[in-house]
Design a protein around this motif. Structure first.
Motif, PDB file in Angstrom:
ATOM      1  N   ARG A 118       0.824  -1.214   0.000  1.00 37.84           N
ATOM      2  CA  ARG A 118       0.000   0.000   0.000  1.00 37.84           C
ATOM      3  C   ARG A 118       0.855   1.260   0.000  1.00 37.84           C
ATOM      4  N   VAL A 119       2.114   1.131   0.439  1.00 39.96           N
ATOM      5  CA  VAL A 119       2.985   2.302   0.598  1.00 39.96           C
ATOM      6  C   VAL A 119       4.335   2.003  -0.042  1.00 39.96           C
ATOM      7  N   VAL A 120       4.876   3.023  -0.696  1.00 36.50           N
ATOM      8  CA  VAL A 120       6.241   2.947  -1.221  1.00 36.50           C
ATOM      9  C   VAL A 120       7.061   3.979  -0.459  1.00 36.50           C
ATOM     10  N   GLU A 121       8.169   3.537   0.124  1.00 38.60           N
ATOM     11  CA  GLU A 121       9.076   4.454   0.805  1.00 38.60           C
ATOM     12  C   GLU A 121      10.346   4.591  -0.015  1.00 38.60           C
ATOM     13  N   THR A 122      10.866   5.809  -0.050  1.00 36.01           N
ATOM     14  CA  THR A 122      12.105   6.089  -0.758  1.00 36.01           C
ATOM     15  C   THR A 122      12.692   7.383  -0.213  1.00 36.01           C
ATOM     16  N   THR A 151      18.570   4.784  -3.300  1.00 40.47           N
ATOM     17  CA  THR A 151      18.787   4.060  -4.565  1.00 40.47           C
ATOM     18  C   THR A 151      17.783   2.933  -4.758  1.00 40.47           C
ATOM     19  N   GLY A 152      16.555   3.166  -4.357  1.00 40.69           N
ATOM     20  CA  GLY A 152      15.536   2.147  -4.563  1.00 40.69           C
ATOM     21  C   GLY A 152      14.281   2.413  -3.768  1.00 40.69           C
ATOM     22  N   VAL A 153      13.581   1.330  -3.470  1.00 44.17           N
ATOM     23  CA  VAL A 153      12.277   1.443  -2.825  1.00 44.17           C
ATOM     24  C   VAL A 153      12.141   0.431  -1.693  1.00 44.17           C
ATOM     25  N   ARG A 154      11.211   0.749  -0.816  1.00 45.27           N
ATOM     26  CA  ARG A 154      10.775  -0.176   0.238  1.00 45.27           C
ATOM     27  C   ARG A 154       9.268  -0.182   0.178  1.00 45.27           C
ATOM     28  N   LEU A 155       8.671  -1.353  -0.012  1.00 43.30           N
ATOM     29  CA  LEU A 155       7.217  -1.472  -0.034  1.00 43.30           C
ATOM     30  C   LEU A 155       6.734  -1.932   1.338  1.00 43.30           C
ATOM     31  N   VAL A 156       5.631  -1.348   1.767  1.00 40.08           N
ATOM     32  CA  VAL A 156       5.018  -1.722   3.039  1.00 40.08           C
ATOM     33  C   VAL A 156       3.653  -2.300   2.735  1.00 40.08           C
TER      34      VAL A 156
END
Length: 189
Positions: A118-122, A151-156
């Motif tokens: 639901r969330v993308v962190e960067t 340098t990328g993403v974290r999905l939650v």
């Protein structure tokens, strides 16, 4: 002058010559590595796998070409320099025009692992690229700034407890353990 003194002087001169040649070769290696990294960033077809492969090739080449210099100096310094240079190039990738294409691949891979995200962190500096990538993928997720994710993403996930991180620096860190023994072995040859 005594024969032993002459031999000592001649040996010292040969050592200095070998060191000078090794230092010149190390400069060439660094220049070649910089060119390979720039080519990688500009290449859309070799995005993620190309980045990994180029870093592997660059590290192996650096270790192979600099082996004479490493026999005369500490091998740890070359390894640290190679990884620091690689990290610098990967951090610079976020500034390239091709970076949104790289983020598309990172997001696709991460969404394959966590499809209900639901969330993308960067990092805040990379939020524009993430928005572009989400638009390309036709996905609407909340985007949050997280300076720990560079340098990328974290999905939650929807529950807020599950997450998956996919970053270029993370990939480099994962192969570091594989590369270090190879670099040491090449230096010893």
């Amino acid at each position: 002058m005594a024969l032993d003194k002459l031999l000592e002087n001649e040996t010292q001169q040969e050592i200095e010559q070998i060191r000078a040649q090794a230092q010149a070769r190390a400069g060439e290696i660094v220049a070649q590595a910089q060119e390979r990294a720039r080519t990688l960033i500009e290449s859309r077809t070799r995005q993620m796998e190309g980045a990994r492969q180029a870093e592997l090739v660059r590290a192996r080449s650096a270790a192979d070409l600099d082996s004479n210099a490493q026999r005369l100096s500490a091998s740890d310094s070359l390894q640290a320099q190679a990884f620091a240079t690689s990290e610098g190039y990967l951090q610079g990738a976020a500034q390239s025009p091709e970076y949104p294409m790289i983020v598309v691949r990172l997001l696709e891979e991460a969404l394959g692992v966590l499809p209900d995200a639901r969330v993308v962190e960067t990092a805040s500096a990379e939020m524009g690229a993430v928005h572009q990538a989400l638009s390309q993928l036709g996905r609407q997720l909340e985007v949050r700034a997280n300076e720990q994710v560079k340098t990328g993403v974290r999905l939650v996930g929807a529950d807020g407890k599950s997450s998956v991180q996919n970053t270029l620096l993370g990939r480099l860190e994962r192969v570091r353990g594989e590369l270090a023994p190879q670099i040491s072995r090449l230096l010893a040859e």
